[in-house]
Design an enzyme around this catalytic site. Structure first.
Site, PDB file in Angstrom:
ATOM      1  N   GLU A 188      -5.444  30.532  18.040  1.00  0.00           N
ATOM      2  CA  GLU A 188      -4.605  31.683  17.747  1.00  0.00           C
ATOM      3  C   GLU A 188      -5.317  33.008  18.019  1.00  0.00           C
ATOM      4  O   GLU A 188      -4.666  34.016  18.313  1.00  0.00           O
ATOM      5  CB  GLU A 188      -4.141  31.605  16.291  1.00  0.00           C
TER       6      GLU A 188
ATOM      7  N   HIS B   8      -9.749  25.461  11.640  1.00  0.00           N
ATOM      8  CA  HIS B   8      -8.671  24.561  12.043  1.00  0.00           C
ATOM      9  C   HIS B   8      -8.776  23.285  11.228  1.00  0.00           C
ATOM     10  O   HIS B   8      -9.879  22.813  10.931  1.00  0.00           O
ATOM     11  CB  HIS B   8      -8.758  24.236  13.537  1.00  0.00           C
TER      12      HIS B   8
END
Length: 357
Positions: A302, A243
């Protein structure tokens, strides 16, 4: 200045993303205190307090009535719209809604994705859209409109947890787009449409579906190490890891993993699918630490989003739309905050082209 990293573009009381410590705070409360503990309506009470000024039970009733209003817009769902992707169809339907700065419009916009996404899924599959039940909660009704059945409490809690978890996350691309448009006083719908446009891009919110493609390709837990090693050797990215902000584990991943386990305990999740995902996560993290020791690549939101939404019955091409159904609360809250406290967003650029003669 590429990507505007570390540039402060707004003061906000809505959310704080602490990437160094893996901590997300929404309206003064940590994600650990919210996910799985409050409904989406209760979360909207926090996010939209300056706009709605209503307790959660009133917001629940108002959203129920707004879903009924949104369902009437499906009369315009023709073959042209059905030929679009679900994200494109959602954007087109949202563009038909009023565009002003009233609380009534904000509620309608907040309610609409819960109606439009299930309807698009069903109509694209050749089935009729199902009308909302105003007495249901937001997550419960979204699932009922998707499946045509009353959802279990475990499924409703799982979707509520997801919607709360993704509701706001600082100045990400779509939220910043919403604030820029809101700063022009264009209206809430215009701000939301700008956010949806940003969300369509594969670099923002586009990876949950490919996570499932990865799991399908791996096949079995015993094959995880071999398959992942080959992907890394080929220079390919492992979906669901890393991320831009978090230097440690994404706290949203932990919230959704806990929601998945609760759903599994209630019989709402294929145990073999979860075992495969956990094996892939374990092997991927070990390989990433070995192959890329200088890069903090941890599990992100995700990875478990894909498993959760799959278990709840949403097809992969609907994942972005379901994300929008949760994030729209944050978009509206940021738009309102920008209108109330900000000014026209007009940054400067630095010219690096050829000199004029």
């Amino acid at each position: 200045m590429s990507g505007l990293d570390d540039v402060i573009a707004a003061d906000t009381s809505l959310s704080e993303v602490d990437g160094l410590n893996g901590r997300l705070v929404i309206c003064g409360r940590t994600l650990d205190d919210l996910a799985g503990r409050v409904s989406y309506e209760e979360l909207l009470e926090l996010l939209l307090s300056g706009l709605l000024d209503q307790p959660a039970e009133h917001i629940r009733a108002a959203l129920g009535a707004a879903r009924v209003r949104a369902f009437a817009e499906l009369a315009h769902l023709d073959d042209g719209l059905l030929a679009l992707s679900i994200t494109g169809g959602l954007r087109a339907l949202m563009a038909r809604l009023p565009d002003d700065e009233t609380a009534e419009t904000a509620l309608l916009l907040a309610a609409a994705p819960a109606v439009f996404v299930p309807a698009l899924v069903r109509r694209k599959a050749g089935r009729s859209a199902i009308a909302p039940l105003a007495a249901y909660g937001y997550a419960e009704d979204m699932l009922a409109m998707l499946t045509g059945m009353a959802p279990t409490r475990a499924a409703t809690l799982a979707l509520d947890t997801y919607l709360v978890t993704v509701s706001d996350h600082g100045l990400n691309a779509s939220t910043f787009a919403a604030r820029v448009v809101a700063s022009t006083r264009a209206g809430y719908a215009s701000a939301v449409l700008a956010a949806l446009g940003a969300l369509k891009g594969p670099l923002h919110g586009g990876a949950p579906g490919p996570v499932l493609d990865m799991l399908d390709s791996v096949g079995t837990p015993d094959d995880a190490g071999r398959w992942l090693t080959a992907e890394l050797a080929g220079g390919r990215r492992l979906m669901g890891f890393g991320h831009r902000i978090y230097r440690v584990r994404d706290p949203r991943a932990d919230a959704l993993k806990a929601a998945l386990r609760r759903l599994g305990d209630a019989g709402g999740l294929d145990a073999e699918r979860l075992a495969l995902a956990e094996a892939v996560e374990r092997e991927a993290l070990a390989l990433l630490r070995q192959k890329k020791p200088d890069r903090p690549l941890e599990t992100n939101v995700e990875f478990f989003t894909a498993l959760l939404l799959e278990a709840l019955g949403f097809p992969r091409d609907a994942f972005t739309g379901v994300f929008a159904a949760g994030r729209i609360g944050g978009w509206l809250a940021h738009a309102h905050e920008q209108i109330a406290n900000g000014r026209l967003i007009r940054p400067q650029s630095r010219y690096v082209g050829p000199k004029a003669a």
